[in-house]
Design a protein around this motif. Sequence first.
Motif, mmCIF file in Angstrom:
data_model
loop_
_atom_site.group_PDB
_atom_site.id
_atom_site.type_symbol
_atom_site.label_atom_id
_atom_site.label_comp_id
_atom_site.label_asym_id
_atom_site.label_seq_id
_atom_site.Cartn_x
_atom_site.Cartn_y
_atom_site.Cartn_z
ATOM 1 N N ASP A 189 -98.993 -106.892 2.688
ATOM 2 C CA ASP A 189 -100.117 -106.491 3.541
ATOM 3 C C ASP A 189 -100.723 -107.684 4.273
ATOM 4 O OD1 ASP A 189 -101.174 -107.533 1.172
ATOM 5 O OD2 ASP A 189 -102.773 -106.049 1.023
ATOM 6 N N GLN A 190 -100.783 -108.845 3.624
ATOM 7 C CA GLN A 190 -101.300 -110.046 4.279
ATOM 8 C C GLN A 190 -100.320 -110.557 5.326
ATOM 9 O OE1 GLN A 190 -102.418 -112.984 1.344
ATOM 10 N NE2 GLN A 190 -103.487 -111.456 0.108
ATOM 11 N N LYS A 191 -99.050 -110.525 5.005
ATOM 12 C CA LYS A 191 -98.014 -110.972 5.933
ATOM 13 C C LYS A 191 -98.036 -110.112 7.198
ATOM 14 C CE LYS A 191 -93.007 -111.774 5.815
ATOM 15 N NZ LYS A 191 -91.837 -111.647 4.943
ATOM 16 N N GLN A 192 -98.181 -108.812 7.023
ATOM 17 C CA GLN A 192 -98.222 -107.888 8.151
ATOM 18 C C GLN A 192 -99.374 -108.244 9.094
ATOM 19 O OE1 GLN A 192 -99.746 -103.965 7.319
ATOM 20 N NE2 GLN A 192 -98.427 -103.045 8.865
ATOM 21 N N VAL A 193 -100.579 -108.398 8.555
ATOM 22 C CA VAL A 193 -101.739 -108.712 9.377
ATOM 23 C C VAL A 193 -101.580 -110.075 10.032
ATOM 24 C CG1 VAL A 193 -104.221 -109.179 9.316
ATOM 25 C CG2 VAL A 193 -103.304 -107.195 8.121
ATOM 26 N N PHE A 194 -101.121 -111.064 9.262
ATOM 27 C CA PHE A 194 -100.937 -112.407 9.802
ATOM 28 C C PHE A 194 -99.968 -112.391 10.985
ATOM 29 C CE2 PHE A 194 -98.709 -116.477 9.993
ATOM 30 C CZ PHE A 194 -99.772 -117.362 10.091
ATOM 31 N N LEU A 195 -98.835 -111.723 10.836
ATOM 32 C CA LEU A 195 -97.836 -111.698 11.900
ATOM 33 C C LEU A 195 -98.288 -110.885 13.106
ATOM 34 C CD1 LEU A 195 -94.575 -111.417 9.784
ATOM 35 C CD2 LEU A 195 -95.449 -113.436 10.991
ATOM 36 N N LEU A 196 -98.978 -109.780 12.865
ATOM 37 C CA LEU A 196 -99.497 -109.008 13.995
ATOM 38 C C LEU A 196 -100.519 -109.821 14.796
ATOM 39 C CD1 LEU A 196 -99.852 -105.472 12.389
ATOM 40 C CD2 LEU A 196 -98.337 -106.104 14.303
ATOM 41 N N ARG A 197 -101.260 -110.665 14.113
ATOM 42 C CA ARG A 197 -102.239 -111.508 14.800
ATOM 43 C C ARG A 197 -101.578 -112.709 15.467
ATOM 44 N NH1 ARG A 197 -107.121 -111.448 17.247
ATOM 45 N NH2 ARG A 197 -108.036 -113.513 17.146
ATOM 46 N N GLU A 198 -100.776 -113.444 14.711
ATOM 47 C CA GLU A 198 -100.229 -114.708 15.198
ATOM 48 C C GLU A 198 -98.984 -114.534 16.066
ATOM 49 O OE1 GLU A 198 -101.930 -117.541 14.940
ATOM 50 O OE2 GLU A 198 -103.432 -116.338 13.904
ATOM 51 N N GLU A 199 -98.087 -113.640 15.711
ATOM 52 C CA GLU A 199 -96.868 -113.434 16.509
ATOM 53 C C GLU A 199 -97.118 -112.475 17.663
ATOM 54 O OE1 GLU A 199 -93.729 -114.633 16.543
ATOM 55 O OE2 GLU A 199 -94.013 -115.981 14.857
ATOM 56 N N ALA A 200 -97.801 -111.364 17.379
ATOM 57 C CA ALA A 200 -98.005 -110.349 18.412
ATOM 58 C C ALA A 200 -99.244 -110.607 19.246
ATOM 59 C CB ALA A 200 -98.085 -108.968 17.764
ATOM 60 N N GLY A 201 -100.201 -111.356 18.713
ATOM 61 C CA GLY A 201 -101.429 -111.656 19.448
ATOM 62 C C GLY A 201 -102.356 -110.461 19.596
ATOM 63 N N LEU A 202 -102.282 -109.532 18.656
ATOM 64 C CA LEU A 202 -103.113 -108.339 18.730
ATOM 65 C C LEU A 202 -104.509 -108.615 18.202
ATOM 66 C CD1 LEU A 202 -100.594 -105.599 17.519
ATOM 67 C CD2 LEU A 202 -101.048 -106.386 19.848
#
Length: 181
Positions: A131-144
């Motif tokens: 769950d943390q990895k998902q949020v981190f990647l959506l923020r940092e990789e996707a820029g959402l």
Amino acid sequence: MDDLVEGLKAGHSGAYERLVREHGDRIYRFVKRLVGERWAEDVTQEVMIRVYRSIGSYKPSGRFESWLFAIANNLAIDYARKRRPEASLSEVDGELMAESFASAQSAPLEVIEERERRRALLRAVERLPADQKQVFLLREEAGLSFKEIAEIAGCPLNTALGRMHYAMENLRRSMKTHGMQ
């Protein structure tokens, strides 16, 4: 973005090519972090096909990128459930060699230290709870935005913010453990 969506809805092949050209690399990097490099290309292709086939269901009330990454996130999660993610250090090393992390004027020792920091950070991201990895990647990789992330993750905004907070704490702790600040 509206012309891309309209082109996709009209079935123009140029619009599909533009979708891949403008968003393919970011989707690939995002998916690779969730399912591993071995399966990232297949999942990325499935994302693009799914977007093309599902464009009629896109509602322009939100950002197109949010919808796009929601599809990528869901497909990656489904794929990860079927297959255990297999990210290896050799895959990370290959990525490190492909990117330039320091300027040409940096000393060789600085370049090596920066690559080691990057390698340690990537390993730490891989070890985050899902769950943390998902949020981190959506923020940092996707820029959402966190609002978009909360919608994709199906959780309240404060939960998404909390997951990011804990992800950052875990990453800081991991980097400190490895002597990197």
